[in-house]
Motif scaffolding. Structure first.
Motif, PDB file in Angstrom:
ATOM      1  N   ASP A 122      -2.675  18.013   0.747  1.00 21.42           N
ATOM      2  CA  ASP A 122      -2.797  16.812   1.581  1.00 21.42           C
ATOM      3  C   ASP A 122      -2.923  15.558   0.703  1.00 21.42           C
ATOM      4  OD1 ASP A 122      -3.289  14.867   3.460  1.00 21.42           O
ATOM      5  OD2 ASP A 122      -5.010  15.878   4.370  1.00 21.42           O
ATOM      6  N   HIS A 123      -1.788  15.079   0.203  1.00 23.48           N
ATOM      7  CA  HIS A 123      -1.786  13.903  -0.662  1.00 23.48           C
ATOM      8  C   HIS A 123      -2.115  12.627   0.101  1.00 23.48           C
ATOM      9  CE1 HIS A 123       0.959  16.205  -3.658  1.00 23.48           C
ATOM     10  NE2 HIS A 123      -0.282  16.638  -3.660  1.00 23.48           N
ATOM     11  N   ALA A 124      -1.845  12.606   1.386  1.00 23.31           N
ATOM     12  CA  ALA A 124      -2.171  11.428   2.193  1.00 23.31           C
ATOM     13  C   ALA A 124      -3.673  11.172   2.199  1.00 23.31           C
ATOM     14  CB  ALA A 124      -1.648  11.603   3.622  1.00 23.31           C
ATOM     15  N   GLU A 125      -4.444  12.239   2.120  1.00 28.79           N
ATOM     16  CA  GLU A 125      -5.908  12.090   2.090  1.00 28.79           C
ATOM     17  C   GLU A 125      -6.350  11.340   0.833  1.00 28.79           C
ATOM     18  OE1 GLU A 125      -9.508  12.237   3.904  1.00 28.79           O
ATOM     19  OE2 GLU A 125      -7.626  12.982   4.744  1.00 28.79           O
ATOM     20  N   ALA A 126      -5.689  11.589  -0.288  1.00 30.89           N
ATOM     21  CA  ALA A 126      -6.009  10.881  -1.532  1.00 30.89           C
ATOM     22  C   ALA A 126      -5.658   9.405  -1.407  1.00 30.89           C
ATOM     23  CB  ALA A 126      -5.261  11.501  -2.701  1.00 30.89           C
ATOM     24  N   ARG A 127      -4.549   9.111  -0.752  1.00 34.66           N
ATOM     25  CA  ARG A 127      -4.148   7.704  -0.538  1.00 34.66           C
ATOM     26  C   ARG A 127      -5.165   6.992   0.356  1.00 34.66           C
ATOM     27  NH1 ARG A 127      -0.136   7.613  -4.373  1.00 34.66           N
ATOM     28  NH2 ARG A 127       1.464   9.147  -3.891  1.00 34.66           N
ATOM     29  N   SER A 128      -5.630   7.693   1.379  1.00 28.65           N
ATOM     30  CA  SER A 128      -6.652   7.113   2.265  1.00 28.65           C
ATOM     31  C   SER A 128      -7.955   6.876   1.513  1.00 28.65           C
ATOM     32  CB  SER A 128      -6.920   8.032   3.456  1.00 28.65           C
ATOM     33  OG  SER A 128      -5.791   8.112   4.272  1.00 28.65           O
ATOM     34  N   PHE A 129      -8.312   7.798   0.644  1.00 28.09           N
ATOM     35  CA  PHE A 129      -9.522   7.664  -0.159  1.00 28.09           C
ATOM     36  C   PHE A 129      -9.414   6.450  -1.084  1.00 28.09           C
ATOM     37  CE2 PHE A 129     -12.100   9.202  -3.935  1.00 28.09           C
ATOM     38  CZ  PHE A 129     -13.343   9.013  -3.335  1.00 28.09           C
ATOM     39  N   ALA A 130      -8.262   6.279  -1.722  1.00 28.00           N
ATOM     40  CA  ALA A 130      -8.052   5.119  -2.592  1.00 28.00           C
ATOM     41  C   ALA A 130      -8.179   3.826  -1.797  1.00 28.00           C
ATOM     42  CB  ALA A 130      -6.685   5.200  -3.277  1.00 28.00           C
ATOM     43  N   ALA A 131      -7.608   3.797  -0.613  1.00 26.17           N
ATOM     44  CA  ALA A 131      -7.706   2.602   0.231  1.00 26.17           C
ATOM     45  C   ALA A 131      -9.157   2.349   0.647  1.00 26.17           C
ATOM     46  CB  ALA A 131      -6.816   2.749   1.466  1.00 26.17           C
ATOM     47  N   ALA A 132      -9.876   3.421   0.970  1.00 29.38           N
ATOM     48  CA  ALA A 132     -11.287   3.269   1.351  1.00 29.38           C
ATOM     49  C   ALA A 132     -12.113   2.750   0.179  1.00 29.38           C
ATOM     50  CB  ALA A 132     -11.841   4.604   1.846  1.00 29.38           C
ATOM     51  N   LEU A 133     -11.863   3.266  -1.024  1.00 28.70           N
ATOM     52  CA  LEU A 133     -12.584   2.771  -2.200  1.00 28.70           C
ATOM     53  C   LEU A 133     -12.260   1.306  -2.469  1.00 28.70           C
ATOM     54  CD1 LEU A 133     -12.224   5.788  -4.661  1.00 28.70           C
ATOM     55  CD2 LEU A 133     -14.336   4.982  -3.560  1.00 28.70           C
ATOM     56  N   ALA A 134     -10.999   0.930  -2.308  1.00 29.16           N
ATOM     57  CA  ALA A 134     -10.594  -0.462  -2.515  1.00 29.16           C
ATOM     58  C   ALA A 134     -11.278  -1.387  -1.505  1.00 29.16           C
ATOM     59  CB  ALA A 134      -9.075  -0.593  -2.421  1.00 29.16           C
ATOM     60  N   GLY A 135     -11.503  -0.893  -0.296  1.00 23.72           N
ATOM     61  CA  GLY A 135     -12.209  -1.690   0.707  1.00 23.72           C
ATOM     62  C   GLY A 135     -13.709  -1.717   0.497  1.00 23.72           C
ATOM     63  N   TRP A 136     -14.265  -0.615   0.009  1.00 22.63           N
ATOM     64  CA  TRP A 136     -15.708  -0.476  -0.193  1.00 22.63           C
ATOM     65  C   TRP A 136     -16.207  -1.234  -1.413  1.00 22.63           C
ATOM     66  CZ3 TRP A 136     -17.496   2.208  -4.602  1.00 22.63           C
ATOM     67  CH2 TRP A 136     -18.883   2.397  -4.674  1.00 22.63           C
ATOM     68  N   PHE A 137     -15.464  -1.171  -2.508  1.00 19.67           N
ATOM     69  CA  PHE A 137     -15.965  -1.653  -3.790  1.00 19.67           C
ATOM     70  C   PHE A 137     -16.358  -3.130  -3.828  1.00 19.67           C
ATOM     71  CE2 PHE A 137     -15.292  -3.361  -8.090  1.00 19.67           C
ATOM     72  CZ  PHE A 137     -16.346  -2.722  -8.718  1.00 19.67           C
ATOM     73  N   PRO A 138     -15.574  -4.058  -3.299  1.00 20.36           N
ATOM     74  CA  PRO A 138     -15.970  -5.465  -3.437  1.00 20.36           C
ATOM     75  C   PRO A 138     -17.365  -5.769  -2.879  1.00 20.36           C
ATOM     76  CG  PRO A 138     -13.677  -5.339  -2.809  1.00 20.36           C
ATOM     77  CD  PRO A 138     -14.240  -3.933  -2.701  1.00 20.36           C
ATOM     78  N   ALA A 139     -17.685  -5.264  -1.715  1.00 19.88           N
ATOM     79  CA  ALA A 139     -19.014  -5.521  -1.147  1.00 19.88           C
ATOM     80  C   ALA A 139     -20.092  -4.799  -1.949  1.00 19.88           C
ATOM     81  CB  ALA A 139     -19.061  -5.102   0.320  1.00 19.88           C
ATOM     82  N   HIS A 140     -19.824  -3.566  -2.368  1.00 20.82           N
ATOM     83  CA  HIS A 140     -20.786  -2.822  -3.171  1.00 20.82           C
ATOM     84  C   HIS A 140     -21.080  -3.582  -4.460  1.00 20.82           C
ATOM     85  CE1 HIS A 140     -22.867   0.662  -4.892  1.00 20.82           C
ATOM     86  NE2 HIS A 140     -22.215   0.377  -6.019  1.00 20.82           N
ATOM     87  N   ALA A 141     -20.033  -4.055  -5.111  1.00 21.08           N
ATOM     88  CA  ALA A 141     -20.210  -4.794  -6.368  1.00 21.08           C
ATOM     89  C   ALA A 141     -20.907  -6.129  -6.128  1.00 21.08           C
ATOM     90  CB  ALA A 141     -18.858  -5.009  -7.044  1.00 21.08           C
ATOM     91  N   ASP A 142     -20.516  -6.844  -5.078  1.00 18.70           N
ATOM     92  CA  ASP A 142     -21.102  -8.165  -4.806  1.00 18.70           C
ATOM     93  C   ASP A 142     -22.584  -8.104  -4.483  1.00 18.70           C
ATOM     94  OD1 ASP A 142     -18.735  -9.496  -5.226  1.00 18.70           O
ATOM     95  OD2 ASP A 142     -18.282  -9.794  -3.097  1.00 18.70           O
TER      96      ASP A 142
END
Length: 151
Positions: free
Chosen positions: A91-111
């Motif tokens: 299920d490679h689509a799951e990895a793509r979704s995970f990458a998108a979720a991390l990209a959305g999560w990280f800015p607020a976590h870092a800020d």
């Protein structure tokens, strides 16, 4: 996802690890399907090391809100383990979704969480606040807003 000056926190050890994280997420977002398992493994190994390092830093330096921060790291690692299992079953689509979720999560976590830790570390180690120099300054405009002939 792409590294930019707005992600700089002013504590170099964290900034270097965060830049590597951003590059690995971007790699997972754009790699070919055949590369997904290897790129995901590299990202998960980075996450384990990245979070272990921050967790140890928070514990060693008595960072007051460490419990919440450590739990957020643990939640991301649990998700990473689930994604790894799904990718192992094709299920490679799951990895793509995970990458998108991390990209959305990280800015607020870092800020919020990581910026507070960076501030804490610089104050404890150097007696002051982090200094951050940004190449891109947006005065009175939303980030990414280009100036036109009328200003």
């Amino acid at each position: 996802m792409e590294w930019n000056d707005s992600m700089t926190l002013g504590y170099e050890p964290m900034d270097m690890v965060h830049q590597e994280f951003v590059e690995l997420v971007a790699d997972l977002q754009r790699c070919a399907d055949a590369e997904v398992p290897a790129v995901l493994d590299e990202l998960v190994e980075h996450l384990e090391s990245h979070f272990r390092g921050e967790d140890e830093l928070m514990t060693r330096h008595d960072f007051p809100p460490k419990d919440c921060h450590i739990e957020e790291h643990a939640a991301v690692l649990r998700s990473a383990a689930e994604v790894r299992q799904r990718v192992a079953h094709g299920d490679h689509a799951e990895a793509r979704s995970f990458a998108a979720a991390l990209a959305g999560w990280f800015p607020a976590h870092a800020d919020y969480m990581d910026a507070a830790l960076a501030h804490w570390m610089v104050k404890r180690l150097h007696g002051g606040k982090p200094l951050v120099f940004r190449r891109e300054v947006h005065v009175g405009r939303a980030p990414g807003h280009a100036l036109n002939a009328n200003g």
